[in-house]
Design an enzyme around this catalytic site. Structure first.
Site, PDB file in Angstrom:
ATOM      1  N   GLY A   1     -31.934  78.133  60.920  1.00  0.00           N
ATOM      2  CA  GLY A   1     -32.857  77.154  61.502  1.00  0.00           C
ATOM      3  C   GLY A   1     -34.268  77.683  61.554  1.00  0.00           C
ATOM      4  O   GLY A   1     -34.504  78.893  61.471  1.00  0.00           O
TER       5      GLY A   1
ATOM      6  N   LYS B   1     -35.485  80.591  51.054  1.00  0.00           N
ATOM      7  CA  LYS B   1     -36.755  80.109  51.636  1.00  0.00           C
ATOM      8  C   LYS B   1     -37.739  81.273  51.782  1.00  0.00           C
ATOM      9  O   LYS B   1     -38.953  81.068  51.761  1.00  0.00           O
ATOM     10  CB  LYS B   1     -36.514  79.342  52.943  1.00  0.00           C
ATOM     11  CG  LYS B   1     -35.964  80.156  54.125  1.00  0.00           C
ATOM     12  CD  LYS B   1     -37.027  80.838  54.934  1.00  0.00           C
ATOM     13  CE  LYS B   1     -36.444  81.709  56.024  1.00  0.00           C
ATOM     14  NZ  LYS B   1     -37.432  82.630  56.603  1.00  0.00           N
TER      15      LYS B   1
HETATM   16  O1  G3P Z   1     -41.119  83.085  58.260  1.00  0.00           O
HETATM   17  P1  G3P Z   1     -40.652  84.502  58.196  1.00  0.00           P
HETATM   18  O2  G3P Z   1     -40.834  85.075  56.846  1.00  0.00           O
HETATM   19  O3  G3P Z   1     -41.271  85.353  59.238  1.00  0.00           O
HETATM   20  O4  G3P Z   1     -39.079  84.448  58.518  1.00  0.00           O
HETATM   21  C1  G3P Z   1     -38.661  84.214  59.842  1.00  0.00           C
HETATM   22  C2  G3P Z   1     -37.616  83.148  60.033  1.00  0.00           C
HETATM   23  O5  G3P Z   1     -36.694  83.148  58.992  1.00  0.00           O
HETATM   24  C3  G3P Z   1     -38.126  81.757  60.284  1.00  0.00           C
HETATM   25  O6  G3P Z   1     -37.050  80.888  60.584  1.00  0.00           O
END
Ligand code: G3P
Ligand code: NAP
Length: 335
Positions: A143, A198
């Site tokens: 999430g 992602k």
């Molecule tokens: O956005 P990042 O690269 O810090 O990843 C953090 C988490 O996966 C966000 O849900």
């Protein structure tokens, strides 16, 4: 007044996400947290001052709820749940201390959004192979949720994925508090792969921003990325799934656009001309997308799914390709 039976939860890892998860767990009256961190100075500081000096240092860690442990074995003793919250690249080393017997009958929860680089496996697959944990005994925390916003108690949503719906629902209950709502979901692999991918997209998003592309391009990049994720996840684990749900699209959006995103920040530095080494040295935190780009690229040699975004990021990070050139090439694939 009835007292709830105590639930012991072990948290493994000392970074931002582990600290945020400990904070959420402390909201549950019946939960006792056993927290393993690798850094001895951080442990001593938490014992004395009840704050993690290295990550989310404003978060108060009540000593009556949180016991920090030097030994990982000590943290998992008697715990019903063991939460893994270490970047995937570093998860193997601390777990060497234990074997399958230590984890028998526990529920293993992966809070990790990365793949084990030495085997190119999802953490749940690696735990099955290495520690014989049945898939039905595992959950994944997914999430769109940045640790920094949990620290600020900003309303957030989590998805708890498991092949065992009772396990997912039970753990979702522990993750739901004043500022977090957690929902169970059955799609363990889909959620885990989407979370890994992602991070690669966030790197691409940061790279393009660093080069000077604007919001219009970013939006097209993210829309195309969602299609790339769909193609790959469907090839690897075909089943009906709604990729517009928060665990997939929501997480992609937050990581691609948020000021808190580690992966976007890392990509941004690469776009601005930093070398990979220099960007890693500059960041205290870990960008999982760096390792994920190689794992997913390698896996895709078998699946041969069209993945122009992943391929571009891989070439920039691992083959020394120029970001400007790769984005010029990528433009030809986007619609
Ligand atoms: O956005 P990042 O690269 O810090 O990843 C953090 C988490 O996966 C966000 O849900
Ligand atoms: N941060 C978030 O908002 C968030 C949200 C959801 C999921 N996640 C996931 O949670 C996992 C943990 O990430 P994080 O955000 O908590 O990490 P982080 O804040 O970036 O902190 C880095 C962590 O990695 C450890 N580390 C760094 N280099 C290491 C090395 N060479 N060997 C062993 N450990 C090393 C650090 O330990 P030391 O401090 O001891 O160096 C620290 O615990 C990742 O899979 C991430 O994708 C994070």
């Amino acid at each position: 007044m009835t007292t709830l039976p105590t639930e012991k939860v072990a948290v493994i890892g000392g970074g931002s996400w582990a600290t945020a998860l400990v904070k959420i767990l402390c909201e549950q009256p019946q939960v006792q947290v056993r927290w393993w961190l690798r850094n001895a100075e951080d442990i001593a500081h938490i014992r004395t001052y009840h704050h993690n000096p290295s990550y989310l240092s404003d978060v108060y860690l009540p000593p009556r709820k949180v016991k920090v442990c030097e030994r990982l074995k000590e943290s998992i003793r008697g715990a019903q749940y063991v939460i893994l919250a270490i970047p995937a690249a570093y998860v193997q080393e601390p777990l060497r201390e234990i074997n399958a017997t230590h984890l028998r009958d526990k529920r293993i929860v992966s809070a990790i959004k990365g793949m084990v680089p030495t085997t190119n496996q999802l953490v749940t697959d690696w735990m099955q192979d290495t520690y014989q944990v049945p898939l039905s005994h595992m959950c994944v925390i997914a999430g769109p949720c940045h640790a920094e916003e949990v620290a600020l108690e900003k309303q957030s949503y989590l998805t708890i994925a498991s092949t065992d719906q009772a396990c997912a629902a039970d753990f979702a209950r522990l993750m739901t508090c004043r500022f977090v709502t957690a929902h169970p979901l059955a799609d363990l692999y889909g959620v885990e792969y989407a979370a890994v991918m992602k991070n690669i997209v966030a790197l691409a998003s940061g790279i393009t921003h660093g080069i000077g592309y604007g919001d219009n391009f970013q939006a097209v990049l993210v829309a195309n990325a969602m299609q790339e994720i769909r193609r790959f996840v469907t090839a690897v684990d075909p089943r009906e799934r709604d990729l517009s749900a928060s665990a997939y699209l929501g997480d992609l959006l937050v990581t691609a656009y948020s000021q808190f995103s580690r992966n976007r920040l890392f990509g941004n530095m690469i776009g601005r001309g930093y070398s990979v080494k220099a960007a890693q040295l500059e960041m205290k935190m870990v960008a999982e997308g760096y390792f994920a780009a190689k794992s997913i690229y390698t896996m895709n040699q078998r699946y041969q799914v069209p993945m122009p975004i992943t391929n571009a990021v891989y070439r920039i990070l691992y083959e020394g390709a120029a970001p400007v050139h790769e984005m010029e090439e990528l433009k030809k694939h986007l619609k």
